[in-house]
Motif scaffolding. Structure first.
Motif, short mmCIF file in Angstrom:
data_model
loop_
_atom_site.label_atom_id
_atom_site.label_comp_id
_atom_site.label_asym_id
_atom_site.label_seq_id
_atom_site.Cartn_x
_atom_site.Cartn_y
_atom_site.Cartn_z
N ASP A 164 0.85 -1.18 0.00
CA ASP A 164 0.00 0.00 0.00
C ASP A 164 0.89 1.25 0.00
OD1 ASP A 164 -1.47 2.11 2.06
OD2 ASP A 164 -2.85 1.11 0.67
N GLU A 165 0.40 2.35 -0.54
CA GLU A 165 1.21 3.57 -0.62
C GLU A 165 1.55 4.17 0.74
OE1 GLU A 165 0.34 6.51 -3.49
OE2 GLU A 165 0.82 5.13 -5.11
N GLU A 166 0.83 3.80 1.79
CA GLU A 166 1.12 4.32 3.13
C GLU A 166 2.12 3.45 3.89
OE1 GLU A 166 0.03 7.33 4.44
OE2 GLU A 166 -0.58 7.56 2.36
N GLN A 167 2.47 2.31 3.33
CA GLN A 167 3.43 1.41 3.97
C GLN A 167 4.80 2.08 4.09
OE1 GLN A 167 2.99 -1.88 5.05
NE2 GLN A 167 5.09 -1.75 5.82
N LYS A 168 5.43 1.90 5.24
CA LYS A 168 6.77 2.44 5.45
C LYS A 168 7.81 1.36 5.18
CE LYS A 168 5.63 5.96 8.80
NZ LYS A 168 5.89 6.48 10.14
N PHE A 169 8.94 1.79 4.62
CA PHE A 169 10.04 0.88 4.30
C PHE A 169 11.34 1.44 4.85
CE2 PHE A 169 6.90 -0.29 1.21
CZ PHE A 169 7.02 -1.66 1.14
N ARG A 188 17.41 5.40 15.93
CA ARG A 188 18.32 5.25 14.78
C ARG A 188 17.60 4.75 13.53
NH1 ARG A 188 23.59 2.35 17.26
NH2 ARG A 188 24.86 4.13 16.63
N ARG A 189 16.33 4.37 13.69
CA ARG A 189 15.58 3.78 12.59
C ARG A 189 15.00 4.86 11.68
NH1 ARG A 189 10.25 2.24 13.40
NH2 ARG A 189 9.50 2.07 11.31
N VAL A 190 15.32 4.77 10.40
CA VAL A 190 14.82 5.71 9.39
C VAL A 190 13.92 4.93 8.45
CG1 VAL A 190 15.45 7.22 7.47
CG2 VAL A 190 16.88 7.16 9.52
N SER A 191 12.75 5.50 8.13
CA SER A 191 11.86 4.85 7.18
C SER A 191 11.20 5.88 6.29
CB SER A 191 10.80 4.01 7.91
OG SER A 191 10.00 4.82 8.72
N TYR A 192 10.75 5.39 5.15
CA TYR A 192 10.10 6.23 4.14
C TYR A 192 8.77 5.60 3.75
CZ TYR A 192 14.79 8.18 3.34
OH TYR A 192 16.02 8.78 3.48
N LYS A 193 7.76 6.42 3.53
CA LYS A 193 6.49 5.91 3.01
C LYS A 193 6.64 5.68 1.51
CE LYS A 193 3.18 7.93 6.19
NZ LYS A 193 2.04 8.83 6.32
N LYS A 194 6.05 4.60 1.03
CA LYS A 194 6.11 4.28 -0.39
C LYS A 194 5.61 5.46 -1.22
CE LYS A 194 4.27 1.15 -3.88
NZ LYS A 194 3.41 -0.01 -4.14
N ARG A 195 4.53 6.09 -0.78
CA ARG A 195 3.95 7.23 -1.51
C ARG A 195 5.00 8.33 -1.71
NH1 ARG A 195 1.00 11.44 1.73
NH2 ARG A 195 1.79 9.98 3.22
N ASP A 196 5.76 8.64 -0.68
CA ASP A 196 6.77 9.71 -0.76
C ASP A 196 7.92 9.32 -1.67
OD1 ASP A 196 5.30 11.32 0.99
OD2 ASP A 196 6.28 10.46 2.75
N VAL A 197 8.28 8.04 -1.65
CA VAL A 197 9.36 7.57 -2.54
C VAL A 197 8.93 7.71 -4.00
CG1 VAL A 197 10.72 5.55 -3.23
CG2 VAL A 197 10.24 5.97 -0.80
N LEU A 198 7.71 7.29 -4.30
CA LEU A 198 7.21 7.38 -5.68
C LEU A 198 7.08 8.84 -6.13
CD1 LEU A 198 4.53 4.55 -5.62
CD2 LEU A 198 6.88 4.44 -6.50
#
Length: 89
Positions: free
Chosen positions: A24-29, A62-72
């Motif tokens: 989903d586009e709100e998923q964090k990676f 220390r954990r960094v994550s990005y939402k799929k929507r923001d990456v796209l």
């Protein structure tokens, strides 16, 4: 410690990418998966965060994550039609 997933074999890389594509586009990676998708190193993303030229991210400890929507969205913002546009990006 950052891990460059591009050093994994192709089938392992594809597993990470498939999870990204199906999410989903709100998923964090984590930054390592985003770096694999963008074909850059996790250290490039770390530098971009410091340079303020990055996409939005979350940081807890220390954990960094990005939402799929923001990456796209970031990827779309870097798309150009010709090399003359590269100077403006």
């Amino acid at each position: 410690m950052l891990k460059d997933l591009r050093k994994l074999n192709k089938s392992e890389q594809q597993e990470y990418l498939d999870r990204f594509f199906k999410a989903d586009e709100e998923q964090k990676f984590p930054q390592e998966v985003v770096a694999l998708y963008l074909d850059c190193s996790p250290w490039t993303l770390a530098r971009m965060r410091c340079d303020q030229s990055s996409m939005p991210f979350s940081k807890i400890g220390r954990r960094v994550s990005y939402k799929k929507r923001d990456v796209l969205q970031y990827e779309r913002s870097k798309t150009v039609l010709n090399t003359a546009q590269l100077a403006a990006v």
